[in-house]
Structure formats: structure tokens, C-alpha cells
Write a protein that holds these residues in place. Structure first.
Motif, PDB file in Angstrom:
ATOM      1  N   GLY A  66       0.794  -1.218   0.000  1.00 13.57           N
ATOM      2  CA  GLY A  66       0.000   0.000   0.000  1.00 13.57           C
ATOM      3  C   GLY A  66       0.826   1.267   0.000  1.00 13.57           C
ATOM      4  N   LEU A  67       0.422   2.234  -0.839  1.00 17.38           N
ATOM      5  CA  LEU A  67       1.026   3.555  -0.899  1.00 17.38           C
ATOM      6  C   LEU A  67      -0.066   4.582  -0.626  1.00 17.38           C
ATOM      7  CD1 LEU A  67       3.287   5.604  -1.700  1.00 17.38           C
ATOM      8  CD2 LEU A  67       2.511   5.327  -4.076  1.00 17.38           C
ATOM      9  N   PHE A  68       0.189   5.473   0.329  1.00 17.87           N
ATOM     10  CA  PHE A  68      -0.779   6.509   0.684  1.00 17.87           C
ATOM     11  C   PHE A  68      -0.118   7.877   0.545  1.00 17.87           C
ATOM     12  CE2 PHE A  68      -1.564   2.768   3.473  1.00 17.87           C
ATOM     13  CZ  PHE A  68      -2.741   2.328   2.856  1.00 17.87           C
ATOM     14  N   HIS A 114       4.278  -0.846  -9.059  1.00 18.45           N
ATOM     15  CA  HIS A 114       5.022  -1.398  -7.928  1.00 18.45           C
ATOM     16  C   HIS A 114       4.159  -1.543  -6.679  1.00 18.45           C
ATOM     17  CE1 HIS A 114       8.992   0.258  -9.841  1.00 18.45           C
ATOM     18  NE2 HIS A 114       8.462  -0.732 -10.513  1.00 18.45           N
ATOM     19  N   ALA A 115       3.249  -0.613  -6.454  1.00 16.21           N
ATOM     20  CA  ALA A 115       2.396  -0.663  -5.261  1.00 16.21           C
ATOM     21  C   ALA A 115       1.131  -1.450  -5.574  1.00 16.21           C
ATOM     22  CB  ALA A 115       2.033   0.753  -4.810  1.00 16.21           C
ATOM     23  N   ALA A 116       0.820  -2.431  -4.734  1.00 21.83           N
ATOM     24  CA  ALA A 116      -0.388  -3.225  -4.967  1.00 21.83           C
ATOM     25  C   ALA A 116      -1.634  -2.350  -4.912  1.00 21.83           C
ATOM     26  CB  ALA A 116      -0.478  -4.349  -3.939  1.00 21.83           C
ATOM     27  N   ARG A 117      -1.566  -1.265  -4.117  1.00 24.80           N
ATOM     28  CA  ARG A 117      -2.695  -0.353  -4.001  1.00 24.80           C
ATOM     29  C   ARG A 117      -2.163   1.048  -3.723  1.00 24.80           C
ATOM     30  NH1 ARG A 117      -7.876  -1.676  -0.125  1.00 24.80           N
ATOM     31  NH2 ARG A 117      -9.338  -0.139  -0.970  1.00 24.80           N
ATOM     32  N   TRP A 118      -2.629   2.009  -4.493  1.00 24.37           N
ATOM     33  CA  TRP A 118      -2.194   3.403  -4.327  1.00 24.37           C
ATOM     34  C   TRP A 118      -3.421   4.258  -4.048  1.00 24.37           C
ATOM     35  CZ3 TRP A 118       0.817   6.496  -8.677  1.00 24.37           C
ATOM     36  CH2 TRP A 118       1.140   7.778  -8.176  1.00 24.37           C
ATOM     37  N   VAL A 119      -3.441   4.852  -2.852  1.00 25.09           N
ATOM     38  CA  VAL A 119      -4.551   5.708  -2.444  1.00 25.09           C
ATOM     39  C   VAL A 119      -4.020   7.134  -2.295  1.00 25.09           C
ATOM     40  CG1 VAL A 119      -6.383   6.104  -0.763  1.00 25.09           C
ATOM     41  CG2 VAL A 119      -5.592   3.767  -1.211  1.00 25.09           C
ATOM     42  N   ASP A 163      -4.980   4.129  -7.678  1.00 29.35           N
ATOM     43  CA  ASP A 163      -6.168   3.279  -7.656  1.00 29.35           C
ATOM     44  C   ASP A 163      -7.365   4.019  -7.091  1.00 29.35           C
ATOM     45  OD1 ASP A 163      -5.006   0.616  -8.512  1.00 29.35           O
ATOM     46  OD2 ASP A 163      -3.727   1.079  -6.796  1.00 29.35           O
ATOM     47  N   GLU A 164      -7.112   4.901  -6.129  1.00 30.03           N
ATOM     48  CA  GLU A 164      -8.184   5.677  -5.496  1.00 30.03           C
ATOM     49  C   GLU A 164      -7.725   7.119  -5.319  1.00 30.03           C
ATOM     50  OE1 GLU A 164      -9.658   3.982  -1.833  1.00 30.03           O
ATOM     51  OE2 GLU A 164      -9.009   1.975  -2.465  1.00 30.03           O
ATOM     52  N   LYS A 169      -9.199   7.294   8.308  1.00 32.14           N
ATOM     53  CA  LYS A 169     -10.202   6.235   8.229  1.00 32.14           C
ATOM     54  C   LYS A 169     -10.046   5.467   6.926  1.00 32.14           C
ATOM     55  CE  LYS A 169     -13.718   3.865   9.635  1.00 32.14           C
ATOM     56  NZ  LYS A 169     -13.555   2.943  10.790  1.00 32.14           N
ATOM     57  N   ARG A 170      -9.794   6.200   5.828  1.00 31.86           N
ATOM     58  CA  ARG A 170      -9.569   5.551   4.532  1.00 31.86           C
ATOM     59  C   ARG A 170      -8.289   4.720   4.549  1.00 31.86           C
ATOM     60  NH1 ARG A 170     -13.750   5.464   0.680  1.00 31.86           N
ATOM     61  NH2 ARG A 170     -14.913   7.425   0.793  1.00 31.86           N
ATOM     62  N   ILE A 171      -7.240   5.260   5.167  1.00 35.93           N
ATOM     63  CA  ILE A 171      -5.979   4.517   5.259  1.00 35.93           C
ATOM     64  C   ILE A 171      -6.180   3.240   6.072  1.00 35.93           C
ATOM     65  CG2 ILE A 171      -3.644   4.564   6.236  1.00 35.93           C
ATOM     66  CD1 ILE A 171      -3.495   7.514   5.482  1.00 35.93           C
ATOM     67  N   GLU A 172      -6.910   3.350   7.165  1.00 34.03           N
ATOM     68  CA  GLU A 172      -7.196   2.180   7.994  1.00 34.03           C
ATOM     69  C   GLU A 172      -7.950   1.121   7.197  1.00 34.03           C
ATOM     70  OE1 GLU A 172     -10.167   1.073  11.674  1.00 34.03           O
ATOM     71  OE2 GLU A 172      -9.167   3.023  11.738  1.00 34.03           O
ATOM     72  N   LEU A 173      -8.992   1.520   6.475  1.00 34.51           N
ATOM     73  CA  LEU A 173      -9.775   0.573   5.682  1.00 34.51           C
ATOM     74  C   LEU A 173      -8.919  -0.096   4.615  1.00 34.51           C
ATOM     75  CD1 LEU A 173     -13.088   2.622   5.232  1.00 34.51           C
ATOM     76  CD2 LEU A 173     -12.775   0.562   6.619  1.00 34.51           C
ATOM     77  N   ALA A 174      -8.096   0.704   3.935  1.00 29.70           N
ATOM     78  CA  ALA A 174      -7.242   0.154   2.868  1.00 29.70           C
ATOM     79  C   ALA A 174      -6.212  -0.800   3.438  1.00 29.70           C
ATOM     80  CB  ALA A 174      -6.572   1.294   2.105  1.00 29.70           C
TER      81      ALA A 174
END
Length: 248
Positions: free
Chosen positions: A151-153, A189-194, A213-214, A236-241
Motif C-alpha cells: 500500500g502507498l498513501f 510497484h504498489a499493490a494499491r495506491w490511495v 487506484d483511489e 479512516k480511509r488509510i485504515e480501511l485500505a
């Protein structure tokens, strides 16, 4: 017959429980990076834990640790003083050495993160950064190619191309997401990028990142760039992701 069936169901349930438990990682790596002037006044003598993202991150860390008995959270927490990355030195501390305050530019922090990945080869990695720290998070993501990178935030990320003069003159670099890195590689590279951004601050605003991604727009009335990194809506979004990435 009924007793035999009940016993079978018990052992199937027990087996499923063990498999599910085993699938949850025993350790999580989290890198948290503050932006320009994010170091507290006491940072020269203490680890940089007074940065804006550290208090809300500690709440997430507590929830992660509570999600499984014995789960370890290894962190690298950094802040910036007055010089922008990639050359500006960050002050950082790694939880493996909690009393050792270290200094380093973007490449030094990259080396530290790669070292953590090598030390804990089964631990999923999450990277979060605000403002210049958001650019640093993108820089790390561009360089790190690992299946551990979950995850990347990026929180209102700002490019180092936006300096004090650019801020004063309202340059475009200070009102858009960084475009000086390979965003396609970062996304790969990041499985999920928020990505999080706001547009109400008169001096510094980021923007949507197409390759993420988001994208989450955080609505404010004024002065939000220095607040978005600790906003409950952001975390809250980071926690959910994070939790969804760790769910088997």
C-alpha cells in the motif's frame, strides 16, 4: 452419528481457523513521512514523533497490533526540517532502534526501507507521506519492486519543484500533484495506491493522480494543507485500505 458429525464439524472449523490465522502476517512494515517543517522543536534530542501524522498513525498501529495477538509493527517515522527532498536530510527513527535518531536524504531512507524488506521478507510494506513527504513516498515507490509492497498513501503530495519562491508566486507546481516521477511505474510497484488531495488552501494544494487506484478529495473551507495529514477522514480511509490489504 450426530456426535460423529459434530466432531467432524468441530475439527473442520478448527482447521479453517488455523489456516485463516496463519494467513494473517505476523509483522507489518509501515513507513510514515512528514512534509516541509514537520519536525517538532524537540526533534534534535528526541525521535521525530511530534510530526502531524504520528499521533493518528499510532492509533492505526494500535488497531493493527490488536487485530492479532503477537503481531509486530515495525516502523520508520521521518520528518523534514527546512530543506526539500531529494537532497534535504530527514530526521528519522526506526522502531528496531527506538532511541537512535538518524539523518539522511531520500536515498538513505530508500536504503533503510530496502534493508527492512530484506530483514523481514514475509512482512507486507505500507508507505504513507504528506506534502514533500508524499513526494518522498512516491520516490520510494518508484524504486521499490517487491511483492511485499502492499500500500502507498500519498496525502496532498507536493513536488520539490515547489519551493518558497514558487509558493509565494502561486506557481503551478504548488497546486498540483508531482509530475516529475514515473507514476506508471509507481502504480505498477504498489499493490494499491490511495491518493488524498484538497483544493481550498491558498498556498499549497495537490490534485488527483490518474494512475492511483483511489483518489479522495478532502473538502475544507480554508487552511487545510497542514491539517489533511491528521484528518480523521484521511486516516479512516488509510485504515480501511490497510486492513483490506491484510485480509486473507
Amino acid at each position: 452419528m450426530q456426535r460423529h458429525l459434530s466432531r467432524q464439524l468441530f475439527f473442520v472449523g478448527l482447521m479453517f481457523s488455523c489456516i485463516t490465522e496463519a494467513a494473517v502476517p505476523e509483522r507489518v512494515l509501515f513507513v510514515v513521512m512528514g512534509g516541509y517543517n514537520s519536525c517538532p522543536s524537540s526533534s534534535r534530542s528526541l525521535p521525530p514523533h511530534g510530526m502531524g501524522m504520528y499521533p493518528p498513525f499510532k492509533k492505526l498501529e494500535t488497531k493493527l497490533a490488536a487485530s492479532r495477538s503477537g503481531m509486530a509493527i515495525t516502523t520508520l517515522v521521518s520528518c523534514l526540517e527546512a530543506v526539500a527532498p531529494p537532497d534535504g536530510e530527514a530526521l528519522y527513527v526506526v522502531s528496531d532502534s527506538p532511541t537512535k535518531l538518524q539523518y539522511g536524504d531520500s536515498d538513505k531512507i530508500l536504503s533503510q526501507v530496502k534493508g527492512l524488506l530484506a530483514k523481514y521478507p514475509n512482512a507486507p510494506l505500507f508507505i504513507a507521506g504528506h506534502s514533500y513527504g508524499g513526494w518522498m513516498a512516491m520516490y520510494l515507490a518508484e524504486q521499490i519492486q517487491s511483492p511485499q509492497f502492499k500500500g502507498l498513501f500519498t496525502i496532498d503530495p507536493i513536488s520539490p519543484a515547489c519551493g518558497p519562491l514558487e509558493v509565494a508566486f502561486g506557481s503551478s507546481e504548488c497546486h498540483s500533484a508531482p509530475d516529475d516521477l514515473d507514476n506508471s511505474a509507481i502504480a505498477a510497484h504498489a499493490a494499491r495506491w490511495v491518493n488524498f488531495y484538497q483544493t481550498a488552501d491558498a498556498w499549497l494544494t495537490s490534485s488527483k493522480i490518474t494512475q492511483a487506484d483511489e483518489n479522495h478529495f478532502i473538502d475544507y473551507e480554508w487552511g487545510p494543507h497542514r491539517d489533511v495529514d491528521s484528518d480523521k477522514r484521511t486516516w479512516k480511509r488509510i485504515e480501511l485500505a490497510t486492513f483490506s490489504s491484510l485480509t486473507p
